[in-house]
Each structure stands twice: as C-alpha cells, then as structure tokens.
Design a protein around this motif. Structure first.
Motif, PDB file in Angstrom:
ATOM      1  N   HIS A  19      -4.072   8.469   3.036  1.00 31.50           N
ATOM      2  CA  HIS A  19      -4.100   8.448   4.507  1.00 31.50           C
ATOM      3  C   HIS A  19      -3.013   7.498   4.992  1.00 31.50           C
ATOM      4  CE1 HIS A  19      -7.810  10.654   4.237  1.00 31.50           C
ATOM      5  NE2 HIS A  19      -8.201   9.769   3.320  1.00 31.50           N
ATOM      6  N   GLY A  77      -2.066   6.392   7.832  1.00 35.70           N
ATOM      7  CA  GLY A  77      -2.455   5.371   8.808  1.00 35.70           C
ATOM      8  C   GLY A  77      -2.979   4.113   8.129  1.00 35.70           C
ATOM      9  N   GLU A  78      -3.728   4.299   7.059  1.00 41.17           N
ATOM     10  CA  GLU A  78      -4.292   3.153   6.320  1.00 41.17           C
ATOM     11  C   GLU A  78      -3.188   2.274   5.730  1.00 41.17           C
ATOM     12  OE1 GLU A  78      -8.257   5.227   4.550  1.00 41.17           O
ATOM     13  OE2 GLU A  78      -7.041   4.074   3.121  1.00 41.17           O
ATOM     14  N   ALA A  79      -2.120   2.935   5.287  1.00 37.89           N
ATOM     15  CA  ALA A  79      -1.006   2.178   4.688  1.00 37.89           C
ATOM     16  C   ALA A  79      -0.195   1.470   5.765  1.00 37.89           C
ATOM     17  CB  ALA A  79      -0.112   3.126   3.888  1.00 37.89           C
ATOM     18  N   THR A  94      -3.190   5.041  -1.015  1.00 38.31           N
ATOM     19  CA  THR A  94      -4.088   5.857  -0.202  1.00 38.31           C
ATOM     20  C   THR A  94      -3.417   7.191   0.084  1.00 38.31           C
ATOM     21  OG1 THR A  94      -5.126   6.011   1.987  1.00 38.31           O
ATOM     22  CG2 THR A  94      -3.131   4.709   1.869  1.00 38.31           C
ATOM     23  N   THR A 113       0.861  -1.181   0.000  1.00 37.44           N
ATOM     24  CA  THR A 113       0.000   0.000   0.000  1.00 37.44           C
ATOM     25  C   THR A 113       0.896   1.228   0.000  1.00 37.44           C
ATOM     26  OG1 THR A 113      -1.652  -1.184   1.315  1.00 37.44           O
ATOM     27  CG2 THR A 113      -1.908   1.210   1.145  1.00 37.44           C
ATOM     28  N   THR A 142      -0.930   0.688   9.078  1.00 28.30           N
ATOM     29  CA  THR A 142      -1.573  -0.291   9.957  1.00 28.30           C
ATOM     30  C   THR A 142      -1.544  -1.676   9.304  1.00 28.30           C
ATOM     31  OG1 THR A 142      -2.989   1.452  10.783  1.00 28.30           O
ATOM     32  CG2 THR A 142      -3.698  -0.800  11.250  1.00 28.30           C
ATOM     33  N   HIS A 182       0.946   4.786  14.208  1.00 27.26           N
ATOM     34  CA  HIS A 182       0.297   3.705  13.455  1.00 27.26           C
ATOM     35  C   HIS A 182       1.165   2.454  13.322  1.00 27.26           C
ATOM     36  CE1 HIS A 182      -2.777   6.565  12.252  1.00 27.26           C
ATOM     37  NE2 HIS A 182      -1.853   7.369  11.755  1.00 27.26           N
ATOM     38  N   ARG A 213      -4.337   3.674  -7.448  1.00 28.42           N
ATOM     39  CA  ARG A 213      -5.332   2.677  -7.001  1.00 28.42           C
ATOM     40  C   ARG A 213      -6.242   2.242  -8.159  1.00 28.42           C
ATOM     41  NH1 ARG A 213      -7.195   5.814  -2.877  1.00 28.42           N
ATOM     42  NH2 ARG A 213      -8.884   6.579  -4.174  1.00 28.42           N
ATOM     43  N   TRP A 267       1.558   5.320   0.135  1.00 30.17           N
ATOM     44  CA  TRP A 267       0.954   6.573   0.606  1.00 30.17           C
ATOM     45  C   TRP A 267       1.440   7.697  -0.301  1.00 30.17           C
ATOM     46  CZ3 TRP A 267       3.789  10.884   2.290  1.00 30.17           C
ATOM     47  CH2 TRP A 267       2.995  11.976   2.679  1.00 30.17           C
TER      48      TRP A 267
END
Ligand SMILES: NC(=O)c1ccc[n+]([C@@H]2O[C@H](COP(=O)([O-])OP(=O)(O)OC[C@H]3O[C@@H](n4cnc5c(N)ncnc54)[C@H](O)[C@@H]3O)[C@@H](O)[C@H]2O)c1
Ligand SMILES: O=P(O)(O)OC[C@H](O)CO
Length: 332
Positions: free
Chosen positions: A63, A65-67, A61, A27, A69, A93, A40, A29
C-alpha cells in the motif's frame, strides 16, 4: 529520518539497502503483496536478489500510502513510462516538505520530458524539491557492497546535501551537483548508447568500434545537453562519462544485454521476450530522438538505435549508415 522507496525492482531494492546502510529507516512499496511480505517477513526480495539478506531497517508494504505517509524522502524507482500514472495516485500522501528523489533514467515518450519535469508537472511540487540520483550504479554491484560513487542533483544545493547525507553508505560516495538537466540527460542517453554498444558486441566488433561508440555517444549527449541548457562539464563526470562507461562495459547492464539480443538478429519482440527487466533505452530512444529533432540537434547513434529497435533496420545497415555520413570536424 524515514524514507519511502516506491518500486521493488532491481534498483529500488539496492537503493533501499543503501539508505538503510546509511542509517535511514526505509519502507519499500512493492506492487505485489507477496513481494512486500517476503521483504517484510524474510528480508529478501525473491524476484531480484534472492541470495541477499536486506538490512533490518527495511520494511515493505503493498500500500503506497503506508510507505509515503511520514516519509521525509520519497524515492521513485518505477519504469520511466509508468511514472506519471503512478505518481498521480501517490501524490495525495506526500508530506508537505518531503524530497522527491528520482532514480529513473528515461525520457517520457508522449511528451519528451525528463523525469524531474514529469514529477513537477504531476505532483505540483516545486522543482527545488526534486532530487535526481544518477551515476555508474549497476544494482547488482551495489548489492554486493562494491565501492562506487554517484551524483545527487538538485537545483536547491541544501536539499541535495541533505539527500547526499542520507545516501552515504560505506560503499557509496555521493557527490552533489545542481545541474539537474545534464545529470538526467546523461543517465537517459547512455542507455541508448549502451544498446548500440551491445549491438556492436554481438556483431563481434572490437575495441576501436566500441571506443568510437562511447566517445561519439558522449559527443551527441553533450550536444543535446548544451541545447537544453545543461553544463557541458557535467558530461565529463559520473552522470555522463562515468555512467556511460559502466553501462556499456557491464554484462549486468540490461540495456547493453538488450542490444546484444538485437545484434544477434532478434526482433524487438524476441529481445523483449528474453529480457524481463526494464531496459529504458528501448523506449527512450524514441523520445530522445524527437527531443533532438525538436531542438535541431544531430544525434546519429540515437537515430540508428531507434531504427534498429522500432523500424526493423538490420544492425549491419545501421552501422553502414553511421559510417557513410558526411565527414565532419570533430568538435562542433
Ligand atoms: N537496475 C539498475 O542497476 C539501475 C541503476 C540505476 C538506475 N536505474 C534506473 O532505475 C529505474 C528503475 O529500474 P529498475 O532497475 O529498478 O527496474 P526493474 O525492471 O528492475 O524494476 C522496475 C519495478 O517497477 C515495477 N513496475 C513495473 N511496471 C509498473 C507499473 N506499471 N507501475 C508501477 N510499478 C511498475 C516492477 O514491478 C519493478 O518492481 C529505471 O529508470 C532504471 O534506468 C536502474
Ligand atoms: O542495467 P541498465 O542498463 O539499466 O543500467 C543500470 C544503471 O543505469 C547503470 O548505472
């Protein structure tokens, strides 16, 4: 295995492709939502590699944090001078045993610290969790799948081996190393020498001059490295000589290209206006010069690059200053 790649610039994008081609889900960022959406939804980074389709294993992403976590490998691919601020926002994160992989080749200006030192200081993670990937790896060539080798350096050899496995692609052969200091210094100082090489190229100077800059550039890198506790042999390897030769020789190199602008007589501001991507040596030359002075290490090429970049000294005057120094024994 899942990795986060934080930074969707030139190397961040190419490295995400390496991880994906090695079988790791990634993922990315990106700072801007439209870049994340393009990666994406269309599998293309429009700003850096609009012609190359990225592997399906990559998503993106805006965000962080999304990547981060759930990622076992967190790759940091932002400019060296912004890393501290970026990481401070991301650290909450991080998974408890995630490896932090540094792709950056710079020295922090305000502290003269290496990137792995900044990572440890900012995140509070143990130094054994920080891995440095460095070597002759020009992103455009890696994107084309041209064969190359790199170094995965970590004081914890087992962790280095795990990351080595995660970045072994058909076109990228990684070697492990435990000399983090030497590997990082090789990567940071070669950018400064590549600036000098670019200046010399634009001045119309030939191969004797260029070979001298590479060889004496390596000599001053090695002197600094030894003073800071690096293994001298590291500088004969991919992270030292290998990356120095690749960066100096390549028209893809942002540092060499930036040096060419300066060598044509442009000011720092003019050169910055004509180059969009990160040329780490421009800022790092100040930090490296300060680090060298702090440790009593003579780095004449770095000193002159700093004078050209930040003191408005002309390339011709800088070259004369290098040639007119006191005569010396070659190895010291
Ligand atoms: N490009 C290469 O071939 C290559 C190869 C090996 C190592 N490196 C090193 O990798 C590091 C990153 O280089 P790159 O080539 O990806 O640079 P780049 O300029 O192509 O990309 C940098 C990325 O960081 C983002 N960025 C800029 N300012 C930021 C900020 N304040 N906060 C967060 N993100 C910010 C940019 O949007 C961009 O996505 C550098 O240290 C470079 O020396 C680059
Ligand atoms: O384009 P440059 O000058 O930042 O160099 C890229 C890589 O560091 C080469 O290994």
């Amino acid at each position: 295995m899942r990795a986060a790649v934080l930074g969707a610039g030139s190397w961040g994008t190419a490295f995400a492709k390496v991880l994906a081609d090695a079988g790791t889900d990634v993922t990315m960022w990106a700072r801007r939502e439209e870049v994340a959406a393009s990666i994406r939804d269309r599998r293309v980074n429009p700003d850096y590699f609009p012609q190359t389709r990225l592997p399906d294993r990559i998503t993106a992403t805006a965000h962080a944090g999304e990547a981060i976590t759930g990622a076992e490998i967190v790759v940091l691919a932002v400019p060296s001078q912004t890393l501290r601020g970026n990481l401070a926002e991301w650290v909450r994160h991080l998974e408890p045993d995630a490896s932090l992989v540094s792709l950056m080749k710079g020295i922090e200006l305000s502290t003269t610290k290496r990137m792995s030192e900044v990572i440890v200081e900012t995140s509070g993670v143990a130094a054994e969790r920080v891995v440095v990937v460095t070597g002759p790896n020009l992103a455009p060539e890696i994107m084309l799948g041209q064969p190359a080798a790199t170094v995965v350096a970590c004081t914890d050899l087992e962790r280095a081996k795990a990351v080595q496995k995660a970045v072994t692609a058909p076109y990228l052969r990684p070697y492990t190393n435990t000399d983090v200091i030497g590997c990082e210094l090789g990567g940071a100082v070669k950018n400064v020498i590549a600036l000098a090489y670019g200046v010399a190229t634009a001045m119309g100077l030939g191969d004797n001059t260029k070979a001298t800059l590479i060889t004496r550039g390596l000599a001053e890198t090695l002197r600094l490295g030894v003073a800071l506790g690096a293994d001298p042999l590291t500088f004969a390897g991919l992270a030292g000589l290998g990356d120095l030769v690749a960066t100096c020789s390549s028209p893809f190199s942002r540092n060499r290209t930036f040096g060419e602008h300066l060598g044509r007589g442009e000011t720092l501001e003019e050169a910055q206006a004509s180059t969009r991507q990160t040329a780490e040596g421009v800022k790092s030359c100040l930090g490296i010069r300060d680090l060298a002075r702090k440790h009593g290490v003579d780095m004449p090429i770095t000193e002159q690059v700093e004078r050209i970049c930040h003191e408005g000294v002309s390339p011709k005057v800088a070259m004369l200053a290098l040639m007119n120094r006191e005569l010396q024994h070659e190895v010291r």
